[in-house]
Design an enzyme around this catalytic site. Sequence first.
Site, short mmCIF file in Angstrom:
data_model
loop_
_atom_site.label_atom_id
_atom_site.label_comp_id
_atom_site.label_asym_id
_atom_site.label_seq_id
_atom_site.Cartn_x
_atom_site.Cartn_y
_atom_site.Cartn_z
N CYS A 1 0.84 -1.20 0.00
CA CYS A 1 0.00 0.00 0.00
C CYS A 1 0.88 1.25 0.00
O CYS A 1 1.76 1.39 0.86
CB CYS A 1 -0.91 0.00 1.22
N ASN B 1 -0.23 -10.13 -9.45
CA ASN B 1 -1.29 -9.16 -9.25
C ASN B 1 -0.98 -7.90 -10.07
O ASN B 1 0.17 -7.56 -10.26
CB ASN B 1 -1.39 -8.82 -7.75
#
EC number: 1.3.1.-
Length: 336
Positions: free
Chosen positions: A107, A218
Amino acid sequence: MPQKQAENPGNSGNTVVRRFSVAPMMDWTDRHCRFFLRLLSKQTLLYTEMVTTGALLHNDAHRFLRHDASEHPLALQLGGSVPADLAACARLAEDAGYDEVNLNVGCPSDRVQNNMIGACLMAHPALVADCVKAMRDAVSTPVTVKHRIGINGRDSYAELCDFVGQVREAGCRSFTVHARIAILEGLSPKENREVPPLRYEVAAQLKADFPDLEIVLNGGIKTLEECQAHLETFDGVMLGREAYHNPYLLAEVDQRLFGSDAPVVSRSEVLAQLRPYIVAHMESGGAMHHVTRHILGLAQGFKGARRFRQLLSADIHKAAQPLAVFDQAVELLQGR
C-alpha cells in the site's frame, strides 16, 4: 486442464490454494462483499481489507475479524511493522479461524507510510523478515507477503531479489507480487495503481530465480483468458478492481481455472441466495446498502444495468420497504 497448484505448506502442512484470489481492497472487501463473492465462486481465495495491528489490538477485534463460515478459504491481511504486535494479531487471526495471514508491503498511501505500513517497508527487508518470523513463530497458519516490485529509490531487480531473499530466509514461501513499483511521493494510491507501468516480466524473472517459492501475480489482470495465460508462468493470479466492478467474472472461475464440473451459477440465482443474508443483516440492525453497495456491477453489460444500479444505490435509501426495491432489481436480471 488446470495445472497442478504449487503447494504452500505454511508452518504445519496446511495448504491454501492461491491459484485465483480476489485482492484485499480498502472499503470494499468487507464481510458482506466476501459473502456475495463466495456465492459466485467456491474455490476463489478471498482476502479481507487491510486491518492494522492497532485496530485489532486497541479496538474491537471481533468487529474486524468477524466473518461468515461460508467465506472460507479466507485470508486476513495485516498492516503493521512491529513484530510483536503482528505476532499478537496473527494469533487473533488463527483463533478466529482464518486460513492465511498476509502482510501488506504494497500500500503506497501517505497515511500508512507515516505508520511504517505498506510499500515503504520494501526499503526495510530485514524488518519485514523479522515481522514474518515473529508471526510464523506465533501461529501454524500460513504467513504470506503481498508487495510491489519496488519503490522509488529502491527499484532495481537486485534490490527486489534482496527483499524476497531475506523474507524467504524468515520462512515465507508465498509472495503475491503487484507488478508495478510504488511511487511514495507525489502520486495518490489510485495513481499508483495506474501510472507506474506494469512489468510482468520482472515478476516472471522472480519466479524463474526463486522456483521454490509460490509467486502469485497481481496488477492489471482483467479477464479469465489473461488469468489462464499467466498461470503458465505463475502459481496463481490475483484480481482486484476488475473482480469488484465486474463480479460475475467469478462465476466461471471454478470451472475454467480449477476444473470444476459444477454448473455455472446465474446472476438471478446469486441474488436469490443473497436475499436471506440481507434479511438477516437487516433484522440484526444493519442497513441493506451495507450489502447491496457491493453488487452494483452484477448487471454490467446488460440492458437495464443502469436501472439496477439506481434501484440499489439510490432508491433503497428512500423506500419504506427496501426489500421490495431489492426484489425489483432482481426482476431485471431474472433468468440471466
